[in-house]
Design an enzyme around this catalytic site. Structure first.
Site, mmCIF file in Angstrom:
data_model
loop_
_atom_site.group_PDB
_atom_site.id
_atom_site.type_symbol
_atom_site.label_atom_id
_atom_site.label_comp_id
_atom_site.label_asym_id
_atom_site.label_seq_id
_atom_site.Cartn_x
_atom_site.Cartn_y
_atom_site.Cartn_z
ATOM 1 N N ARG A 260 0.863 -1.178 0.000
ATOM 2 C CA ARG A 260 0.000 0.000 0.000
ATOM 3 C C ARG A 260 0.902 1.231 0.000
ATOM 4 N NH1 ARG A 260 -3.228 -2.965 -1.505
ATOM 5 N NH2 ARG A 260 -5.287 -3.484 -0.699
ATOM 6 N N GLU B 231 -4.488 7.330 -4.475
ATOM 7 C CA GLU B 231 -4.673 6.792 -5.832
ATOM 8 C C GLU B 231 -6.004 7.272 -6.386
ATOM 9 O OE1 GLU B 231 -4.289 2.545 -5.407
ATOM 10 O OE2 GLU B 231 -2.216 2.687 -4.766
ATOM 11 N N HIS C 258 -1.725 0.265 -9.705
ATOM 12 C CA HIS C 258 -2.227 -0.719 -8.725
ATOM 13 C C HIS C 258 -2.857 -1.935 -9.437
ATOM 14 C CE1 HIS C 258 -3.825 -1.128 -4.343
ATOM 15 N NE2 HIS C 258 -3.500 -2.303 -4.860
HETATM 16 C C1 DGY Z 1 -4.861 -6.368 -2.968
HETATM 17 O O1 DGY Z 1 -5.704 -7.148 -3.454
HETATM 18 O O2 DGY Z 1 -5.002 -5.914 -1.830
HETATM 19 C C2 DGY Z 1 -3.613 -6.032 -3.687
HETATM 20 O O3 DGY Z 1 -3.376 -4.682 -3.690
HETATM 21 C C3 DGY Z 1 -3.442 -6.698 -5.042
HETATM 22 O O4 DGY Z 1 -3.506 -5.824 -6.136
#
Ligand code: DGY
Length: 320
Positions: free
Chosen positions: A239, A268, A287
């Site tokens: 993250r 984001e 992402h």
């Molecule tokens: C999630 O699913 O939390 C991840 O960021 C995978 O992209």
């Protein structure tokens, strides 16, 4: 009796809903690339018994206060930092995520990003695209080796272990740091548990795979980047908020570290005027960790199975 109402915050393929059409009444935000506006979500949540939401949706206390019928929040992601778990728990709302099914796909992306950053793949492709390739040269777009280097995995969960397996295939030494020791992974992958300081000092590649919590928030700060080698490459697939982005910018700009590959950002989506986008030693992705066609479909199916189980009064497969 009326059917339970399930709200889905983004357009997903209709055929995946087909098996449940007789059981549930689905309401869905019909746009694939645009998030549901807050006022629409507020209206829909008021009558929803189940919610299938995205990692980009903030499911907070204020929203849950408006959701008197809600029994389950099925998050289409393994991470669930977008959901106020305490607020859900106090209302007896079950929260589920999508672990396991995305492990290998996300590890693929992490390793692909590591390789692309080390070998300057995006820069090299842009160079040809821009018609700049006039001659071959000994150090033309020379990058860093990956094989037989040291990788430092921060967060040895399922995805961390899957990255370690890939790293072993490249003859890399694997260091890891985690809240607890992973003895099985140490045996299976010859991964060495080290302190965070040791990892930062020794790793050629530092990869963040930690969930976002109050302890990991901004853990990659000025001090962390100062400890890394000047040749180190930093990769983040966890993250964005695990990183102090201005400290990372400074570290990259002043060549305190060599490069970074980032799939996630503090806020984001980022725009192309984001400071990190101005640096040529950074690769930024939108992402897409778990974004393969196969895996996203399996993730959606898992969310629907979890919703269906809870509506039937059963235990969902992957409760948080
Ligand atoms: C999630 O699913 O939390 C991840 O960021 C995978 O992209």
């Amino acid at each position: 009796m009326s059917k339970p109402c399930i709200y889905i915050t983004r357009k997903i393929p209709g055929e995946l809903l087909e098996p449940y059409k007789d059981t549930f009444e689905f309401h869905m935000w019909e746009k694939e690339t645009e998030p549901v506006p807050h006022d629409v979500l507020l209206k829909e949540i008021a009558q929803a018994d189940g919610l299938l939401c995205m990692l980009s949706d903030q499911i907070d206390e204020a929203l849950l206060t408006e959701a008197p019928r809600l029994k389950i929040i099925a998050n289409l992601a393994v991470g669930y930092d977008n959901i106020d778990l305490d607020a859900a728990k106090s209302r007896d709302i079950i929260v589920t995520n999508t672990p396991d099914v995305l492990t290998e796909t996300t590890a693929d992306l992490g390793f692909a990003l590591l390789m692309a950053t080390a070998r300057r793949i995006v820069e090299a492709s842009n160079y040809v695209q821009a018609d700049q390739w006039e001659n071959w040269a000994p150090y033309l777009l020379a990058g860093s080796d990956i094989h037989h280097k040291t990788i430092g995995i921060v967060g040895m969960g399922r995805i961390g272990e899957a990255i370690a397996r890939r790293a072993k295939g490249f003859g890399m030494s694997v260091l890891y740091h985690n809240r607890s020791r992973k003895y099985e992974a140490e045996d299976e992958l010859q991964a060495t548990y080290v302190t965070m300081d040791h990892l930062l000092k020794e790793a050629d590649f530092v990869i963040s795979v930690v969930p976002l919590t109050s302890e990991t928030n901004k853990m990659f700060d000025v001090g962390a980047f100062q400890k890394m080698k000047s040749t180190a490459i930093f990769i983040n697939i966890s993250r964005g908020a695990t990183v102090d982005e201005s400290a990372l910018f400074e570290a990259l700009q002043t060549k305190q570290i060599k490069a970074a590959g980032l799939d996630v950002f503090e806020k984001e989506p980022i725009r192309n005027d984001h400071p990190l986008m101005k640096l040529d030693n950074v690769i930024c992705l939108p992402h897409i960790g778990s974004s393969s066609e196969e895996t996203r479909t399996i993730m959606i199916k898992l969310c629907l199975e979890n919703i269906s189980a809870v509506m039937d009064g059963k235990q969902p497969k992957t409760q948080v």
